[in-house]
Design an enzyme around this catalytic site. Structure first.
Site, short mmCIF file in Angstrom:
data_model
loop_
_atom_site.label_atom_id
_atom_site.label_comp_id
_atom_site.label_asym_id
_atom_site.label_seq_id
_atom_site.Cartn_x
_atom_site.Cartn_y
_atom_site.Cartn_z
N HIS A 27 0.85 -1.42 -0.35
CA HIS A 27 0.26 0.16 -0.22
C HIS A 27 1.19 1.44 0.41
O HIS A 27 2.05 0.84 0.14
CB HIS A 27 -0.77 -0.21 1.50
CG HIS A 27 -0.08 0.14 2.71
ND1 HIS A 27 -1.15 0.69 3.64
CD2 HIS A 27 0.53 -0.27 2.93
CE1 HIS A 27 -0.52 0.60 4.51
NE2 HIS A 27 1.19 -0.57 4.36
N CYS B 191 6.17 6.14 4.85
CA CYS B 191 5.03 5.06 4.21
C CYS B 191 4.35 6.22 2.93
O CYS B 191 3.91 5.41 2.06
CB CYS B 191 3.69 5.03 5.48
SG CYS B 191 4.17 3.84 6.70
N HIS C 175 4.76 0.56 -0.42
CA HIS C 175 5.64 -0.65 0.29
C HIS C 175 5.04 -1.97 0.57
O HIS C 175 3.99 -1.58 0.53
CB HIS C 175 6.58 -0.03 1.87
CG HIS C 175 5.37 0.71 2.82
ND1 HIS C 175 4.50 1.47 2.19
CD2 HIS C 175 5.14 -0.34 3.69
CE1 HIS C 175 3.91 1.54 3.35
NE2 HIS C 175 4.25 1.26 4.74
N HIS D 120 4.09 -5.83 3.34
CA HIS D 120 3.77 -6.35 5.35
C HIS D 120 3.48 -7.15 4.50
O HIS D 120 2.53 -8.11 3.52
CB HIS D 120 2.70 -5.20 5.44
CG HIS D 120 2.97 -3.83 5.99
ND1 HIS D 120 4.17 -3.89 6.87
CD2 HIS D 120 2.44 -2.31 5.34
CE1 HIS D 120 3.54 -1.71 6.91
NE2 HIS D 120 3.06 -1.75 5.92
N ASP E 279 -4.68 -10.66 -0.49
CA ASP E 279 -3.86 -11.44 -0.82
C ASP E 279 -2.29 -10.42 -1.86
O ASP E 279 -3.37 -11.35 -3.01
CB ASP E 279 -3.29 -12.58 0.08
CG ASP E 279 -1.85 -13.32 -0.23
OD1 ASP E 279 -1.07 -12.84 0.34
OD2 ASP E 279 -1.99 -14.57 -0.04
N HIS E 280 -1.35 -10.56 -1.82
CA HIS E 280 -1.00 -10.13 -2.85
C HIS E 280 -1.24 -9.07 -3.55
O HIS E 280 -0.57 -9.01 -4.75
CB HIS E 280 0.21 -11.43 -3.98
CG HIS E 280 0.79 -12.47 -2.62
ND1 HIS E 280 0.74 -13.23 -1.92
CD2 HIS E 280 2.22 -12.38 -3.23
CE1 HIS E 280 1.59 -13.47 -1.55
NE2 HIS E 280 2.64 -13.59 -1.85
N GLU F 80 0.70 -5.56 11.43
CA GLU F 80 1.34 -5.23 10.15
C GLU F 80 3.28 -5.51 10.72
O GLU F 80 3.92 -5.38 9.56
CB GLU F 80 0.91 -3.30 9.82
CG GLU F 80 2.04 -2.99 9.40
CD GLU F 80 1.60 -1.78 9.24
OE1 GLU F 80 0.69 -0.79 8.26
OE2 GLU F 80 2.21 -0.84 10.39
#
Length: 136
Positions: free
Chosen positions: A16, A35, A41, A43, A81-82, A125
């Site tokens: 995100h 961020c 970036h 997580h 996811d991904h 996170e």
């Protein structure tokens, strides 16, 4: 019969960029720091789901673990996811902070659970940062 609770943890990886269109570029840099990187970036999130309710007299469970797994897989993991959260329609009008991810996962799961009630969603996170949403 008394209520009981069942919790389960899931993992997903997503990226995100924290950036608000209502702030100037400078205000975004000050507010979100690293961020706000234009390239985003990522997580490796841990999503914790807690379901509560009456224990079914026939099964002895609040919710079947495999049923919860199926719901989370289809509603949350397959969706997020991904991915880059900024491009998901649920984040088009909100900054994809982990607070908002936590709230969004809660809302997605609330309507999808066939048994029990969603007590909370917790999103880790990093090893130091976690967020929790109880609804309401």
């Amino acid at each position: 019969m008394d209520s009981a609770y069942f919790g389960r943890r899931y993992m997903l990886s997503a990226s995100h960029r924290l950036h608000s269109d209502s702030l100037s570029d400078e205000a975004n840099r000050v507010t979100y720091g690293k961020c706000n990187n234009p390239h985003g970036h990522g997580h490796n999130y841990v999503i914790e789901v807690l379901v509560g309710g009456l224990v079914d007299l026939d099964t002895g469970m609040v919710i079947n673990m495999s049923t919860l797994d199926e719901v989370v897989q289809k509603s949350v993991l397959e969706r997020f996811d991904h991915t880059n959260l900024n491009f998901d329609p649920l984040f088009l009008n909100q900054v994809p902070t982990t607070e908002n991810l936590c709230r969004t996962v809660y809302k997605v799961l609330t309507g999808a659970l066939p048994a029990g009630r969603l007590e909370y969603v917790r999103v880790e996170e990093t090893e130091n940062n976690f967020f929790q949403f109880y609804g309401g």
